[in-house]
Design an enzyme around this catalytic site. Structure first.
Site, mmCIF file in Angstrom:
data_model
loop_
_atom_site.group_PDB
_atom_site.id
_atom_site.type_symbol
_atom_site.label_atom_id
_atom_site.label_comp_id
_atom_site.label_asym_id
_atom_site.label_seq_id
_atom_site.Cartn_x
_atom_site.Cartn_y
_atom_site.Cartn_z
ATOM 1 C CE LYS A 162 0.730 1.238 4.573
ATOM 2 N NZ LYS A 162 1.590 2.336 4.978
ATOM 3 C CG MET A 190 10.229 -7.084 6.864
ATOM 4 S SD MET A 190 10.609 -8.220 8.183
ATOM 5 C CE MET A 190 10.542 -9.756 7.301
ATOM 6 N N GLY A 248 7.034 1.054 5.441
ATOM 7 C CA GLY A 248 5.858 1.903 5.272
ATOM 8 C C GLY A 248 4.952 1.489 4.125
ATOM 9 N N GLY A 263 3.487 -1.503 4.264
ATOM 10 C CA GLY A 263 2.490 -2.358 4.913
ATOM 11 C C GLY A 263 2.663 -3.853 4.701
ATOM 12 N N GLY A 303 3.865 -6.410 6.443
ATOM 13 C CA GLY A 303 3.418 -7.313 7.508
ATOM 14 C C GLY A 303 1.902 -7.337 7.607
ATOM 15 C CB SER A 315 -0.054 -6.570 2.824
ATOM 16 O OG SER A 315 -0.671 -6.974 1.638
ATOM 17 C CG ASP A 348 -1.389 -0.001 7.931
ATOM 18 O OD1 ASP A 348 -2.125 0.987 7.939
ATOM 19 O OD2 ASP A 348 -0.243 -0.029 7.459
HETATM 20 C C1 LIG Z 1 0.532 4.882 10.477
HETATM 21 C C2 LIG Z 1 0.650 3.763 9.468
HETATM 22 C C3 LIG Z 1 0.082 4.306 8.137
HETATM 23 O O1 LIG Z 1 -0.239 3.355 7.218
HETATM 24 O O2 LIG Z 1 2.026 3.501 9.349
HETATM 25 P P1 LIG Z 1 2.938 2.346 8.620
HETATM 26 O O3 LIG Z 1 3.197 1.273 9.656
HETATM 27 O O4 LIG Z 1 2.175 1.838 7.448
HETATM 28 O O5 LIG Z 1 4.201 3.015 8.236
HETATM 29 C C4 LIG Z 1 -0.172 2.572 9.937
HETATM 30 O O6 LIG Z 1 -1.512 2.923 10.142
HETATM 31 C C5 LIG Z 1 0.331 1.851 11.143
HETATM 32 O O7 LIG Z 1 -0.346 0.608 11.156
HETATM 33 P P2 LIG Z 1 0.283 -0.685 11.838
HETATM 34 O O8 LIG Z 1 1.702 -0.821 11.408
HETATM 35 O O9 LIG Z 1 -0.660 -1.808 11.554
HETATM 36 O O10 LIG Z 1 0.211 -0.205 13.335
HETATM 37 P P3 LIG Z 1 0.094 -1.042 14.679
HETATM 38 O O11 LIG Z 1 0.880 -2.302 14.553
HETATM 39 O O12 LIG Z 1 -1.336 -1.100 15.110
HETATM 40 O O13 LIG Z 1 0.860 -0.052 15.679
HETATM 41 C C6 LIG Z 1 2.259 0.166 15.611
HETATM 42 C C7 LIG Z 1 2.604 1.330 16.505
HETATM 43 O O14 LIG Z 1 2.112 2.554 15.959
HETATM 44 C C8 LIG Z 1 1.279 3.249 16.875
HETATM 45 N N1 LIG Z 1 0.102 3.758 16.145
HETATM 46 C C9 LIG Z 1 -0.417 3.058 15.080
HETATM 47 C C10 LIG Z 1 -1.515 3.536 14.393
HETATM 48 C C11 LIG Z 1 -2.106 4.749 14.851
HETATM 49 N N2 LIG Z 1 -3.181 5.251 14.247
HETATM 50 N N3 LIG Z 1 -1.588 5.412 15.915
HETATM 51 C C12 LIG Z 1 -0.489 4.935 16.571
HETATM 52 O O15 LIG Z 1 -0.015 5.555 17.513
HETATM 53 C C13 LIG Z 1 0.856 2.213 17.910
HETATM 54 O O16 LIG Z 1 0.719 2.803 19.164
HETATM 55 C C14 LIG Z 1 1.996 1.229 17.897
HETATM 56 O O17 LIG Z 1 2.990 1.584 18.821
HETATM 57 N N1 LIG Z 2 5.064 -11.458 7.838
HETATM 58 C C1 LIG Z 2 5.674 -10.334 8.225
HETATM 59 N N2 LIG Z 2 6.197 -9.512 7.310
HETATM 60 C C2 LIG Z 2 6.800 -8.345 7.668
HETATM 61 N N3 LIG Z 2 6.943 -7.935 8.919
HETATM 62 C C3 LIG Z 2 6.436 -8.694 9.883
HETATM 63 C C4 LIG Z 2 5.789 -9.917 9.577
HETATM 64 N N4 LIG Z 2 5.389 -10.449 10.731
HETATM 65 C C5 LIG Z 2 5.795 -9.607 11.709
HETATM 66 N N5 LIG Z 2 6.416 -8.550 11.214
HETATM 67 C C6 LIG Z 2 6.973 -7.409 12.001
HETATM 68 O O1 LIG Z 2 6.262 -6.222 11.650
HETATM 69 C C7 LIG Z 2 7.162 -5.099 11.534
HETATM 70 C C8 LIG Z 2 6.565 -4.062 10.564
HETATM 71 O O2 LIG Z 2 6.605 -4.617 9.292
HETATM 72 P P1 LIG Z 2 6.028 -3.981 7.969
HETATM 73 O O3 LIG Z 2 4.559 -4.155 7.898
HETATM 74 O O4 LIG Z 2 6.803 -4.578 6.857
HETATM 75 O O5 LIG Z 2 6.396 -2.453 8.074
HETATM 76 P P2 LIG Z 2 5.557 -1.149 7.770
HETATM 77 O O6 LIG Z 2 4.352 -1.174 8.701
HETATM 78 O O7 LIG Z 2 6.506 -0.031 8.063
HETATM 79 O O8 LIG Z 2 5.188 -1.219 6.333
HETATM 80 C C9 LIG Z 2 8.472 -5.744 11.055
HETATM 81 O O9 LIG Z 2 9.588 -4.999 11.447
HETATM 82 C C10 LIG Z 2 8.454 -7.123 11.696
HETATM 83 O O10 LIG Z 2 9.126 -7.108 12.939
#
Ligand SMILES: C[C@@](CO)(OP(=O)(O)O)[C@H](O)COP(=O)(O)OP(=O)(O)OC[C@H]1O[C@@H](n2ccc(N)nc2=O)[C@H](O)[C@@H]1O
Ligand SMILES: Nc1ncnc2c1ncn2[C@@H]1O[C@H](COP(=O)(O)OP(=O)(O)O)[C@@H](O)[C@H]1O
Length: 285
Positions: free
Chosen positions: A14, A98, A101, A103, A105, A107, A139
């Protein structure tokens, strides 16, 4: 009923075409507004049925312990939720960086839920799967719904949008950015007002970008380098950066010039997640 017992599905990347952070909630999560779209590029997951209830993960797990792997966690949650006594072998071919950003994991987790719901014929609705997915990450629901969308709340309140198809050159500056580190940082900008009216009429930015550039000079360099070709942006909490074009040729031209220290790929965007398109082709004919 289609009774396929082995098949492969994409877990697409994404992009966050913008990402505004509106406030920090008492539970530490952030209220945000972001525009998600999907790319025709991602990891590949091969599924096969296991008559026992074991979940076996193989492939490019990159040192992630099975019990921490979002694929394994997703499979286990679905087993528990549906009380099913079937299992699966799942092989991962990893293409998405990984902590990039894009997504990967989340996805992987979403594709696992969507695919096992078919493989095990558990017949949960998209809403039920999104509810399970949310337990794994903010996400995951957008990948379960599989439609380009504006997200609000912590990323789980989704309104579908129709976007024009574009071509992207996505660059990974070989940096892992931890989402948690960015969201807990005192310098993160957290006070962007909510968008009122049509989002297209607003200045659209990524509020994580200034902080990530400061913490990670390589991201700043990447954005600067891309700026020679088109307006450059960062996706999510980084570290991947991208530029948008109308044609594949323009995006490929940038990728061809990419310094060897960085990796990248070219992909088109799509309003419907390719995971949904592929599963429909396998199960709904
Ligand atoms: C902010 C985004 C934009 O797409 O960043 P990326 O991870 O894709 O870069 C996502 O929503 C991330 O989603 P995801 O990676 O699933 O987040 P989670 O595992 O739920 O949370 C990871 C960390 O981010 C923080 N978090 C996440 C989403 C949110 N709206 N507020 C937060 O403060 C949570 O507190 C946690 O410490
Ligand atoms: N199947 C998986 N693929 C990628 N990352 C994973 C997976 N399972 C657990 N993780 C953990 O989730 C973290 C965030 O991964 P990822 O989704 O690739 O990053 P982002 O949210 O920045 O796109 C990784 O650093 C890893 O420790």
């Amino acid at each position: 009923m289609n009774t396929k017992t082995a098949f492969s599905v994409i877990a697409p990347a994404k992009l966050n075409l913008f990402l505004h952070i509106n406030a920090r909630r008492k539970d530490g999560y952030h209220e945000l507004e972001t525009l998600f779209t999907f790319l025709n590029f991602g990891d590949t997951l091969d599924f096969s049925l296991d008559e026992n209830n074991q979940i076996l993960i193989t492939g490019d797990t990159k040192g992630i312990a099975d019990t921490d792997n979002l694929i394994y966690k997703a499979a286990l949650l679905l087993q528990k939720h549906t009380n099913i006594s079937l299992g699966a072998k799942i092989n991962l071919t990893k293409r998405l960086p990984m902590g990039g950003g894009v997504g990967g994991g989340s996805s992987d987790a979403a594709t696992t839920l969507l695919a096992l719901n078919k493989l095990w014929n558990t017949q949960l609705s998209i809403e039920q799967l999104a509810g399970i997915g949310l337990q794994l990450g903010a996400d995951v629901p957008v990948f379960i719904r599989g439609r380009s969308a504006i997200a609000q709340g912590i990323g789980e309140q989704l309104v579908d949008v129709e976007l024009e198809q574009k071509w992207y050159c996505v660059v990974h500056p070989n940096q892992h950015v931890s989402t948690a580190q960015i969201f807990t940082h005192p310098d993160l900008k957290r006070d962007t007002p909510k968008i009122s009216g049509d989002w297209r009429a607003h200045k659209l930015t990524n509020d994580c970008e200034p902080l990530v550039k400061k913490l990670c000079p390589e991201v700043e360099k990447t954005l600067q380098w891309l700026l020679k070709y088109a307006p450059s942006k960062m996706t999510g909490t980084g570290s991947c950066c991208f530029v948008e074009f109308a044609s594949q040729v323009q995006a490929q031209d940038v990728l061809d010039k990419l310094p060897h220290t960085w990796q990248g790929f070219v992909a088109s965007s799509t309003n419907v997640s390719p995971a949904h398109t592929e599963l429909a082709a396998i199960f709904d004919q």
